[in-house]
Design a protein around this motif. Structure first.
Motif, short mmCIF file in Angstrom:
data_model
loop_
_atom_site.label_atom_id
_atom_site.label_comp_id
_atom_site.label_asym_id
_atom_site.label_seq_id
_atom_site.Cartn_x
_atom_site.Cartn_y
_atom_site.Cartn_z
N TRP A 184 0.82 -1.21 0.00
CA TRP A 184 0.00 0.00 0.00
C TRP A 184 0.85 1.26 0.00
O TRP A 184 0.54 2.23 -0.69
N MET A 187 2.40 2.13 -3.25
CA MET A 187 1.34 2.58 -4.15
C MET A 187 0.99 4.03 -3.85
O MET A 187 0.91 4.87 -4.75
N GLN A 188 0.83 4.35 -2.56
CA GLN A 188 0.43 5.72 -2.21
C GLN A 188 1.51 6.73 -2.52
O GLN A 188 1.22 7.88 -2.85
N VAL A 191 1.36 6.90 -6.77
CA VAL A 191 0.14 7.25 -7.51
C VAL A 191 -0.30 8.65 -7.08
O VAL A 191 -0.42 8.92 -5.89
N ASP A 192 -0.51 9.51 -8.07
CA ASP A 192 -0.98 10.86 -7.78
C ASP A 192 -2.45 10.94 -8.17
O ASP A 192 -2.83 10.45 -9.23
N PHE A 193 -3.27 11.58 -7.31
CA PHE A 193 -4.70 11.54 -7.57
C PHE A 193 -5.05 12.26 -8.87
O PHE A 193 -5.79 11.75 -9.70
N VAL A 197 -5.14 9.12 -11.32
CA VAL A 197 -6.53 8.66 -11.20
C VAL A 197 -7.46 9.51 -12.05
O VAL A 197 -8.25 8.99 -12.85
N LEU B 25 -10.00 4.99 -4.60
CA LEU B 25 -8.80 5.28 -5.40
C LEU B 25 -8.11 6.52 -4.86
O LEU B 25 -6.88 6.61 -4.87
N GLY B 26 -8.91 7.50 -4.40
CA GLY B 26 -8.30 8.73 -3.87
C GLY B 26 -7.57 8.49 -2.56
O GLY B 26 -6.41 8.85 -2.41
N LEU B 27 -8.25 7.86 -1.61
CA LEU B 27 -7.69 7.76 -0.26
C LEU B 27 -6.68 6.64 -0.14
O LEU B 27 -5.57 6.82 0.36
N ARG B 28 -7.06 5.44 -0.59
CA ARG B 28 -6.25 4.27 -0.31
C ARG B 28 -5.13 4.11 -1.33
O ARG B 28 -4.02 3.72 -0.99
N VAL B 29 -5.43 4.39 -2.62
CA VAL B 29 -4.44 4.11 -3.66
C VAL B 29 -3.50 5.30 -3.88
O VAL B 29 -2.30 5.14 -3.96
N SER B 30 -4.08 6.53 -3.96
CA SER B 30 -3.15 7.64 -4.20
C SER B 30 -2.80 8.35 -2.91
O SER B 30 -2.05 9.32 -2.92
N GLY B 31 -3.34 7.87 -1.76
CA GLY B 31 -2.89 8.40 -0.48
C GLY B 31 -3.23 9.84 -0.25
O GLY B 31 -2.50 10.56 0.42
N LEU B 32 -4.36 10.30 -0.81
CA LEU B 32 -4.80 11.68 -0.57
C LEU B 32 -5.22 11.80 0.88
O LEU B 32 -5.92 10.94 1.40
N VAL B 34 -4.09 11.23 3.73
CA VAL B 34 -3.47 10.53 4.85
C VAL B 34 -2.11 11.13 5.18
O VAL B 34 -1.68 11.11 6.33
N ARG B 54 12.06 13.70 -6.10
CA ARG B 54 11.00 14.43 -6.79
C ARG B 54 10.11 15.11 -5.77
O ARG B 54 10.05 14.67 -4.63
N GLN B 56 6.81 15.74 -3.71
CA GLN B 56 5.90 14.76 -3.11
C GLN B 56 6.61 13.54 -2.55
O GLN B 56 5.94 12.62 -2.07
N LYS B 58 8.53 11.50 0.30
CA LYS B 58 8.24 11.61 1.73
C LYS B 58 9.47 12.09 2.50
O LYS B 58 10.61 11.91 2.06
N ARG B 65 6.98 8.57 8.51
CA ARG B 65 6.69 9.69 7.62
C ARG B 65 6.20 10.90 8.42
O ARG B 65 5.24 10.81 9.17
N LEU B 109 15.86 -0.33 -5.78
CA LEU B 109 15.35 0.45 -6.90
C LEU B 109 14.19 1.34 -6.50
O LEU B 109 13.48 1.87 -7.34
N GLU B 111 11.85 4.37 -4.35
CA GLU B 111 11.77 5.83 -4.38
C GLU B 111 12.88 6.43 -3.53
O GLU B 111 13.33 5.84 -2.57
#
Lengths: 260, 153
Positions: A184, A187-188, A191-193, A197, B25-32, B34, B54, B56, B58, B65, B109, B111
């Protein structure tokens, strides 16, 4: 010799006039005033085009996610980078596979049905009789189907992506033993919203427009015989699939071409 | 009428599933949402080489984090990279003045990210301060170059 040139000219003129008619058709059927009755017609089509396509989209999304995780894992593990599995599954699903595969399935599942339905209405002269009693077939038949397809496909795409990522999780984490947290968090981090997405959703909006447009126009414009219906249904699937794949390249180049 | 209700319910569930999917997709996948609370402080640091860092990416301390990189620019005065990062405001005045910032890589390899390590100075860092003690990214080519030039001596 002149006959061949004339044939070429006729083919060109035919193609141009078809494109022109398709454009007029699109504009006329999009700008229909919404009404209470129109809403119910739209609802019925949403059920047929959208809700009934959920099952095929969910099953294929699940399997594509699972296969991606399996293939990705065998490659990534040889670099010792199996933590990046979540990133790979999510990015390839959200950016490419969900919009494209959902649109291709949608063209086969819903687009062909729309063409055949409208085509049979035309062959049995239901459309003409509607015009005779003063009902605009564009407004009553075409517009609800068009809007239903345009709105359904993005939702189906989102569902495809969610189920695919879950499928990747099942294979990657539960079966192959990638650490759950790194699946997870990688992935977070990547992936940029907005960039990933939302661009995927914009792609699916474009595909929804194009696929439904091709489907209803092929149905509306076909030669009203049983052979004409079968040809138009085939053409819908072929043209819609080619349009989706071609447009996908163009959209990808516009969206991600300058990201480096 | 009953059938029509069922149909409306089906379409309603379908739309709702789409919206929930997008939220997932917003919260869990792209981590908006959190990563960053609204209250943040800004710190900056100059690195000789940022490698593949880059915006963004961490910012961590002991692997946890605590913020993210917001901006990377070339500092025209020293010709090095000026990295701006946002940290949770609860760390305002908690990190010592001689905190070091290093650019690290997760895995072989993975981030690149910034790791902070606190020092022991009595003065603390506040919003807008600059971290002076930095460690540049590990660039593989430079390492090989050093190795080769040492070998040939």
């Amino acid at each position: 010799m002149t006959r061949y040139i004339a044939t070429l000219g006729r083919a060109t003129l035919d193609t141009l006039s078809t494109i022109g008619r398709a454009g007029l058709f699109l504009i006329q059927s999009i700008f229909c005033l919404p009404s209470r009755e129109g809403f119910h017609l739209w609802l019925r089509q949403m059920h047929f085009v959208g809700v009934m396509s959920v099952a095929i989209v969910l099953v294929s999304g699940l399997f594509i996610g699972m296969v991606l995780a399996l293939q990705g894992f065998t490659i990534l593990v040889s670099f010792g980078a199996d933590e990046a599995l979540g990133q790979m599954v999510a990015l390839s699903l959200v950016r490419e596979l969900a919009p494209v595969v959902a649109a291709l399935l949608f063209a086969g599942r819903a687009g062909s049905a729309l063409t055949a339905e409208i085509g049979l209405m035309k062959a049995t002269e239901q459309l003409t009789s509607m015009e005779m009693i003063g009902v605009d077939p564009l407004r009553r038949i075409v517009a609800p189907r068009f809007w239903a397809g345009f709105i359904s496909l993005p939702i189906l795409t989102v569902l495809f992506g969610v189920v695919g990522i879950w499928g990747g999780y099942l294979v990657g984490v539960d079966w192959l033993g990638v650490y759950k947290g790194s699946y997870w968090s990688n992935m977070q981090d990547s992936v940029d919203f907005v960039d990933d997405v939302l661009n995927g959703v914009i792609k699916s909006l474009v595909f929804g427009l194009v696929v439904t447009w091709i489907a209803v126009f092929q149905g509306y414009d076909l030669v009203p015989t049983s052979e004409g219906i079968s040809r138009a249904t085939t053409r819908t699937v072929v043209y819609a699939s080619l349009a989706v794949l071609g447009l996908d390249f163009v959209l990808t180049a516009l969206m991600f071409g300058d990201l480096g | 009428m009953k059938r029509n209700n069922l149909l409306e319910l089906g379409v309603g569930i379908f739309m709702l599933a789409g919206i929930l999917g997008l939220v997932f997709l917003g919260l869990r996948v792209s981590g908006l949402g959190v990563g960053m609370p609204n209250d943040t402080i800004t710190l900056s640091a100059n690195f000789a080489n940022i490698g593949g860092l880059r915006p963004q990416a961490k910012v961590t301390m002991s692997g946890v984090r605590i913020g993210e990189v917001t901006d990377i620019q070339l500092d025209p005065k020293w010709f090095d990279a000026k990295v701006t990062m946002q940290l949770d405001s609860k760390y305002d005045g908690k990190l010592s003045n001689d905190t070091t910032a290093a650019i690290l890589t997760s895995g072989l390899l993975g981030e690149q990210y910034i790791g902070l390590t606190v020092g022991g100075a009595p003065d603390m860092l506040h919003d807008g301060d600059v971290i002076h003690d930095t460690q540049q990214a590990l660039v593989l080519e430079e390492l090989i170059q050093q190795f080769v030039s040492n070998m040939s001596k």
